[in-house]
Design a protein around this motif. Structure first.
Motif, PDB file in Angstrom:
ATOM      1  N   ASP A 140       3.792  24.069  58.130  1.00 36.11           N
ATOM      2  CA  ASP A 140       3.729  24.565  56.756  1.00 36.11           C
ATOM      3  C   ASP A 140       3.596  26.088  56.735  1.00 36.11           C
ATOM      4  O   ASP A 140       4.267  26.781  55.961  1.00 36.11           O
ATOM      5  CB  ASP A 140       2.537  23.917  56.046  1.00 36.11           C
ATOM      6  N   MET A 141       2.752  26.618  57.614  1.00 37.42           N
ATOM      7  CA  MET A 141       2.529  28.065  57.662  1.00 37.42           C
ATOM      8  C   MET A 141       3.784  28.809  58.113  1.00 37.42           C
ATOM      9  O   MET A 141       4.113  29.883  57.581  1.00 37.42           O
ATOM     10  CB  MET A 141       1.355  28.384  58.594  1.00 37.42           C
ATOM     11  N   ILE A 142       4.500  28.249  59.077  1.00 34.41           N
ATOM     12  CA  ILE A 142       5.733  28.885  59.548  1.00 34.41           C
ATOM     13  C   ILE A 142       6.779  28.904  58.437  1.00 34.41           C
ATOM     14  O   ILE A 142       7.507  29.888  58.267  1.00 34.41           O
ATOM     15  CB  ILE A 142       6.272  28.158  60.794  1.00 34.41           C
ATOM     16  N   ALA A 143       6.850  27.826  57.661  1.00 35.14           N
ATOM     17  CA  ALA A 143       7.788  27.785  56.539  1.00 35.14           C
ATOM     18  C   ALA A 143       7.471  28.880  55.527  1.00 35.14           C
ATOM     19  O   ALA A 143       8.376  29.561  55.014  1.00 35.14           O
ATOM     20  CB  ALA A 143       7.732  26.412  55.865  1.00 35.14           C
ATOM     21  N   ARG A 144       6.208  29.075  55.228  1.00 28.61           N
ATOM     22  CA  ARG A 144       5.807  30.121  54.280  1.00 28.61           C
ATOM     23  C   ARG A 144       6.134  31.509  54.831  1.00 28.61           C
ATOM     24  O   ARG A 144       6.538  32.411  54.089  1.00 28.61           O
ATOM     25  CB  ARG A 144       4.314  29.992  53.970  1.00 28.61           C
ATOM     26  N   LEU A 145       5.952  31.661  56.143  1.00 34.04           N
ATOM     27  CA  LEU A 145       6.308  32.916  56.810  1.00 34.04           C
ATOM     28  C   LEU A 145       7.798  33.200  56.629  1.00 34.04           C
ATOM     29  O   LEU A 145       8.197  34.300  56.229  1.00 34.04           O
ATOM     30  CB  LEU A 145       5.965  32.799  58.295  1.00 34.04           C
ATOM     31  N   HIS A 146       8.618  32.200  56.901  1.00 33.91           N
ATOM     32  CA  HIS A 146      10.066  32.356  56.793  1.00 33.91           C
ATOM     33  C   HIS A 146      10.510  32.590  55.351  1.00 33.91           C
ATOM     34  O   HIS A 146      11.463  33.342  55.103  1.00 33.91           O
ATOM     35  CB  HIS A 146      10.764  31.119  57.362  1.00 33.91           C
ATOM     36  N   GLN A 147       9.835  31.974  54.410  1.00 34.96           N
ATOM     37  CA  GLN A 147      10.184  32.191  53.005  1.00 34.96           C
ATOM     38  C   GLN A 147       9.895  33.619  52.560  1.00 34.96           C
ATOM     39  O   GLN A 147      10.507  34.111  51.613  1.00 34.96           O
ATOM     40  CB  GLN A 147       9.433  31.198  52.118  1.00 34.96           C
ATOM     41  N   MET A 148       8.977  34.280  53.253  1.00 31.58           N
ATOM     42  CA  MET A 148       8.693  35.686  52.964  1.00 31.58           C
ATOM     43  C   MET A 148       9.685  36.615  53.656  1.00 31.58           C
ATOM     44  O   MET A 148       9.580  37.839  53.549  1.00 31.58           O
ATOM     45  CB  MET A 148       7.264  36.036  53.401  1.00 31.58           C
ATOM     46  N   GLY A 149      10.639  36.024  54.383  1.00 29.15           N
ATOM     47  CA  GLY A 149      11.637  36.831  55.070  1.00 29.15           C
ATOM     48  C   GLY A 149      11.115  37.468  56.341  1.00 29.15           C
ATOM     49  O   GLY A 149      11.577  38.543  56.741  1.00 29.15           O
ATOM     50  N   ILE A 150      10.155  36.803  56.997  1.00 26.65           N
ATOM     51  CA  ILE A 150       9.578  37.322  58.237  1.00 26.65           C
ATOM     52  C   ILE A 150       9.780  36.308  59.352  1.00 26.65           C
ATOM     53  O   ILE A 150       9.521  35.115  59.179  1.00 26.65           O
ATOM     54  CB  ILE A 150       8.080  37.644  58.066  1.00 26.65           C
ATOM     55  N   VAL A 151      10.255  36.794  60.485  1.00 22.48           N
ATOM     56  CA  VAL A 151      10.467  35.973  61.674  1.00 22.48           C
ATOM     57  C   VAL A 151       9.457  36.411  62.730  1.00 22.48           C
ATOM     58  O   VAL A 151       9.299  37.611  62.978  1.00 22.48           O
ATOM     59  CB  VAL A 151      11.912  36.144  62.200  1.00 22.48           C
ATOM     60  N   HIS A 152       8.777  35.456  63.336  1.00 22.72           N
ATOM     61  CA  HIS A 152       7.728  35.790  64.302  1.00 22.72           C
ATOM     62  C   HIS A 152       8.300  36.387  65.582  1.00 22.72           C
ATOM     63  O   HIS A 152       7.790  37.374  66.105  1.00 22.72           O
ATOM     64  CB  HIS A 152       6.895  34.548  64.629  1.00 22.72           C
ATOM     65  N   GLY A 153       9.343  35.763  66.110  1.00 30.49           N
ATOM     66  CA  GLY A 153       9.999  36.298  67.294  1.00 30.49           C
ATOM     67  C   GLY A 153       9.468  35.790  68.624  1.00 30.49           C
ATOM     68  O   GLY A 153      10.132  35.921  69.653  1.00 30.49           O
ATOM     69  N   ASP A 154       8.268  35.208  68.620  1.00 27.86           N
ATOM     70  CA  ASP A 154       7.689  34.695  69.867  1.00 27.86           C
ATOM     71  C   ASP A 154       6.740  33.544  69.548  1.00 27.86           C
ATOM     72  O   ASP A 154       5.573  33.550  69.943  1.00 27.86           O
ATOM     73  CB  ASP A 154       6.951  35.815  70.607  1.00 27.86           C
TER      74      ASP A 154
END
Length: 250
Positions: A140-154
């Motif tokens: 769920d947290m990763i989805a919210r991250l991606h919806q903000m247009g941010i990619v973790h990268g690692d």
């Protein structure tokens, strides 16, 4: 461990006692009980000091520019994410971009087999009851991250730390050193694939269940915007197929 890199970091942290806890390809991670601005230190309070050492294979001027740029980029990502709905990241205490240093809130605590990373927690036999809910929360947290247009990268299980809230563990994303902003479906799909491979590598016996729970949480994180979720999933399957082909070809 490279002693000269540790000494270099300490030279930028005058009169700040630090202890090295890990070293990766891009940075050294230290802990300290000393606040960068407050004169007195609380022995019960810890902070993270992240140091990007210079790369000898790069021209010094170029290296200095890249170090400053990447340190500031990571700080900006954390600043943008801190306090965002449904996302947990460390707070920033201080930034010394010129020397490649980030001073961060310490996340996690000691558990039976080390620090409370998702990786270590999934190895604890007596904690299996909450694995499903915890992995759904991570997805769920990763989805919210991606919806903000941010990619973790690692995205690995080592870069998801766990914090106790009452009797429950809650995830917190750390180490955005390779993070970047992107709305490309491909970048989000690759982020998910990296995490899938990390789980397969460290927890092969239960990886199917773990990844399934992650994806269920990821779907939930998109809420009503299931169209975008389906776009990411379609590209994710393409990325997985490419990964399998590379594995077959060696």
């Amino acid at each position: 461990m490279s002693d000269h890199l540790v000494e270099l970091a300490k030279s930028h942290l005058t009169n700040i006692p630090v202890s090295l806890i890990s070293q990766g390809a891009e940075s050294l991670i230290f802990t300290t009980t000393t606040h960068p601005y407050m004169e007195t230190s609380d022995e019960g309070q810890q902070y993270i000091v992240k140091f990007r050492p210079p790369k000898k294979y790069r021209h010094p001027q170029l290296d200095a520019q890249l170090t400053k740029r990447r340190t500031l980029a990571e700080a900006r990502l954390l600043q943008r994410l801190y306090g965002a709905d449904g996302i947990s990241v460390p707070s920033i205490i201080a930034v010394d971009a010129r020397n490649g240093i980030l001073w961060l809130e310490y996340i996690g605590q000691q558990i039976e087999n080390g620090v409370s990373s998702l990786k270590n927690y999934l190895w604890l036999e007596d904690s299996k009851a909450d694995y499903e809910s915890l992995l759904r929360a991570v997805g769920d947290m990763i989805a919210r991250l991606h919806q903000m247009g941010i990619v973790h990268g690692d995205l690995t299980t080592s870069n998801v730390m766990l914090q106790k809230h009452g009797s429950q563990w809650a995830p917190c994303l750390i180490d955005f050193g390779l993070g970047f902003t992107s709305d490309l479906v491909e970048d989000k799909a690759v982020d998910l694939y990296v995490l899938e491979r990390a789980i397969l590598s460290t927890h092969p016996v239960h990886s199917d269940n773990y990844n399934s729970w992650l994806m269920e949480g990821y779907k939930k994180g998109y809420g009503k915007d299931q169209g975008k979720f389906k776009q990411v999933m379609k590209r994710y399957e393409d990325v997985r197929m490419r990964g399998r082909k590379r594995s077959m070809l060696g």
